[in-house]
Design an enzyme around this catalytic site. Structure first.
Site, mmCIF file in Angstrom:
data_model
loop_
_atom_site.group_PDB
_atom_site.id
_atom_site.type_symbol
_atom_site.label_atom_id
_atom_site.label_comp_id
_atom_site.label_asym_id
_atom_site.label_seq_id
_atom_site.Cartn_x
_atom_site.Cartn_y
_atom_site.Cartn_z
ATOM 1 N N ASN A 62 -8.631 8.866 -12.453
ATOM 2 C CA ASN A 62 -9.372 8.555 -11.231
ATOM 3 C C ASN A 62 -10.781 8.128 -11.627
ATOM 4 O OD1 ASN A 62 -8.828 8.759 -8.268
ATOM 5 N ND2 ASN A 62 -10.782 9.838 -8.301
ATOM 6 N N HIS A 86 2.816 10.213 3.480
ATOM 7 C CA HIS A 86 2.072 9.853 4.694
ATOM 8 C C HIS A 86 2.710 8.688 5.435
ATOM 9 C CE1 HIS A 86 -1.634 11.956 2.757
ATOM 10 N NE2 HIS A 86 -0.800 12.792 3.308
ATOM 11 N N CYS A 138 8.841 4.895 17.440
ATOM 12 C CA CYS A 138 8.626 5.552 18.730
ATOM 13 C C CYS A 138 8.377 7.033 18.473
ATOM 14 C CB CYS A 138 9.844 5.357 19.627
ATOM 15 S SG CYS A 138 9.732 6.350 21.131
HETATM 16 P P1 NAD Z 1 -8.982 8.339 -1.361
HETATM 17 O O1 NAD Z 1 -9.522 7.067 -0.811
HETATM 18 O O2 NAD Z 1 -9.420 9.611 -0.761
HETATM 19 O O3 NAD Z 1 -9.327 8.405 -2.904
HETATM 20 C C1 NAD Z 1 -9.073 7.324 -3.748
HETATM 21 C C2 NAD Z 1 -9.640 7.675 -5.107
HETATM 22 O O4 NAD Z 1 -9.246 6.654 -6.007
HETATM 23 C C3 NAD Z 1 -11.162 7.737 -5.124
HETATM 24 O O5 NAD Z 1 -11.567 8.978 -5.688
HETATM 25 C C4 NAD Z 1 -11.569 6.559 -6.011
HETATM 26 O O6 NAD Z 1 -12.651 6.877 -6.870
HETATM 27 C C5 NAD Z 1 -10.333 6.306 -6.830
HETATM 28 N N1 NAD Z 1 -10.114 4.904 -7.221
HETATM 29 C C6 NAD Z 1 -10.217 3.816 -6.434
HETATM 30 N N2 NAD Z 1 -9.836 2.727 -7.119
HETATM 31 C C7 NAD Z 1 -9.508 3.138 -8.368
HETATM 32 C C8 NAD Z 1 -9.047 2.477 -9.529
HETATM 33 N N3 NAD Z 1 -8.827 1.162 -9.547
HETATM 34 N N4 NAD Z 1 -8.819 3.216 -10.650
HETATM 35 C C9 NAD Z 1 -9.046 4.566 -10.652
HETATM 36 N N5 NAD Z 1 -9.468 5.244 -9.557
HETATM 37 C C10 NAD Z 1 -9.680 4.541 -8.430
HETATM 38 O O7 NAD Z 1 -7.401 8.205 -1.374
HETATM 39 P P2 NAD Z 1 -6.275 9.308 -1.214
HETATM 40 O O8 NAD Z 1 -6.601 10.503 -2.045
HETATM 41 O O9 NAD Z 1 -4.992 8.585 -1.415
HETATM 42 O O10 NAD Z 1 -6.356 9.789 0.288
HETATM 43 C C11 NAD Z 1 -6.565 8.858 1.298
HETATM 44 C C12 NAD Z 1 -5.538 8.773 2.394
HETATM 45 O O11 NAD Z 1 -5.670 7.457 2.898
HETATM 46 C C13 NAD Z 1 -4.117 8.884 1.964
HETATM 47 O O12 NAD Z 1 -3.561 9.820 2.765
HETATM 48 C C14 NAD Z 1 -3.465 7.530 2.258
HETATM 49 O O13 NAD Z 1 -2.357 7.719 3.130
HETATM 50 C C15 NAD Z 1 -4.468 6.744 3.034
HETATM 51 N N6 NAD Z 1 -4.745 5.378 2.537
HETATM 52 C C16 NAD Z 1 -3.746 4.635 1.975
HETATM 53 C C17 NAD Z 1 -4.012 3.365 1.502
HETATM 54 C C18 NAD Z 1 -2.878 2.569 0.894
HETATM 55 O O14 NAD Z 1 -1.730 2.788 1.248
HETATM 56 N N7 NAD Z 1 -3.172 1.660 -0.048
HETATM 57 C C19 NAD Z 1 -5.309 2.842 1.585
HETATM 58 C C20 NAD Z 1 -6.319 3.639 2.186
HETATM 59 C C21 NAD Z 1 -6.022 4.904 2.652
#
Ligand code: NAD
Length: 254
Positions: free
Chosen positions: A225, A126, A134
Site C-alpha cells: 500500500n 461490497h 431491486c
Molecule cells: P481506500 O480508498 O480506503 O484505500 C485505498 C488505499 O490504496 C489508500 O491507502 C492508498 O494509499 C492506496 N493506493 C492507492 N493507489 C495505490 C497504488 N497504485 N499502489 C499502492 N497503493 C495504492 O480503499 P479501500 O480500503 O478499498 O476502501 C474503500 C471502499 O471504497 C471499498 O469498500 C470499496 O468498495 C470502495 N471503492 C471501490 C473502488 C473500486 O471498485 N475501484 C473505488 C473507490 C472506492
C-alpha cells in the site's frame, strides 16, 4: 529509493510469494487507481470530495437517491473506460498458477473478472457496481436504461417486477453485508498460508478484519500500500509502494 533498494524489495516479495502454497489476495480501491479509477482515501479520492450516502438515507429520501445515482453515473465513466492493470494481471497470474485460491475484493469495478479471474475464485465483499438490483425482490437491472431515463426524464428507477426501490448492486455504509460472501471469506482465511493485501487503507469494517484474522490463524501477512495502514505493525512484510510495478516485477509480469 535507490535502484539497488528497489531490487531488494522485489526480491523479498518474490521470495515470500515463492514460499507460499495457499495465497488469499485481499484487494482494495488502490489496486484500481493504476487503471484510472480514483480510490476513496487518497487526497484526490472520492471520499475527500463528498461524504458517502448511507443506506438508510438512500431508502428514506428521494433527494439522497437522486444524489447517489448522479454520483454513480459520474464514477461509472471511469469504470466503463478502465482496463485491468499490471497489478490485476499479477493477481490473475497467481490464480492461474494455482497458488492463489481466493481473491477477496472490496472493489466494485469488475476489473478482477475482466483480467480473467473466475467467479468461483472471487469474493466481492461490497457487491458489484456494473449492474443494479431491486432492494425488495433482488431482481437484476441493467444500468444503461436507468441512466438513460435519469438523464432524459429525471426519473429514478423502480423495479419492473415488484415496484421496489432499485439501487446499484454495491454495499453502502449501513447496509447489511452479503452473507454468502462473508461466509466464503471466513472459510478462505482459515485456509491460507499467505494473505496478500493490495491497495486498501484497511479501515472499512467488517471487510478489513479478514487480513488480521488470517494472520492470527497462522498465515503470513504481506501488505502493499502506498501509505501506512493500521495493520502494518501486525504484518510480516510491508511495502509502501505502487502495486503494479512492485508485484509485476516480483512475479515477472509485464
Ligand atoms: P481506500 O480508498 O480506503 O484505500 C485505498 C488505499 O490504496 C489508500 O491507502 C492508498 O494509499 C492506496 N493506493 C492507492 N493507489 C495505490 C497504488 N497504485 N499502489 C499502492 N497503493 C495504492 O480503499 P479501500 O480500503 O478499498 O476502501 C474503500 C471502499 O471504497 C471499498 O469498500 C470499496 O468498495 C470502495 N471503492 C471501490 C473502488 C473500486 O471498485 N475501484 C473505488 C473507490 C472506492
Amino acid at each position: 529509493m535507490s535502484p539497488d533498494n528497489r531490487d531488494e524489495t522485489v526480491i523479498r516479495l518474490s521470495a515470500a510469494l515463492q514460499r507460499a502454497r495457499r495465497v488469499v489476495v485481499f484487494s482494495g480501491a488502490g489496486l484500481s487507481t493504476e487503471s484510472g479509477i480514483p480510490d476513496f482515501r487518497s487526497p484526490q479520492g472520492v471520499w475527500s470530495q463528498a461524504k458517502p450516502i448511507e443506506f438508510c438515507e438512500f431508502v428514506s429520501s428521494e433527494a439522497a437517491r437522486r444524489e447517489a445515482w448522479r454520483r454513480k453515473f459520474i464514477i461509472d465513466r471511469d469504470i466503463r473506460n478502465a482496463q485491468p492493470n499490471r497489478g490485476h494481471r499479477a493477481v490473475h497470474h497467481l490464480v492461474r498458477q494455482g497458488v492463489c485460491h481466493t481473491v477477496i475484493t472490496q472493489n466494485i469495478d469488475g476489473l478482477h473478472q475482466a483480467s480473467g479471474i473466475p467467479e468461483q475464485v472471487l469474493i466481492e465483499m461490497h457487491g458489484n457496481g456494473t449492474y443494479a438490483k431491486c432492494l425488495e425482490c433482488g431482481r437484476r437491472h441493467a444500468l444503461a436504461p436507468i441512466e438513460d431515463t435519469f438523464h432524459r426524464e429525471g426519473r429514478l428507477p423502480h423495479c419492473e417486477g415488484c415496484g421496489g426501490l432499485v439501487k446499484a448492486a454495491t454495499i453502502s455504509f449501513g447496509q447489511a453485508m452479503p452473507e454468502q460472501a462473508m461466509a466464503r471469506a471466513e472459510s478462505a482465511v482459515s485456509d491460507c498460508d499467505l494473505m496478500l493485501v493490495l491497495g486498501s487503507s484497511l479501515v472499512v469494517y467488517p471487510a478489513a478484519a479478514f487480513p488480521l484474522r488470517a494472520k492470527r490463524r497462522g498465515a503470513q501477512l504481506v501488505i502493499i500500500n502506498r501509505e501506512p495502514t493500521p495493520q502494518d505493525s501486525e504484518a510480516d512484510l510491508v511495502f509502501h509502494a505502487e502495486i503494479g510495478p512492485l508485484l509485476g516485477s516480483a512475479l515477472e509480469i509485464p
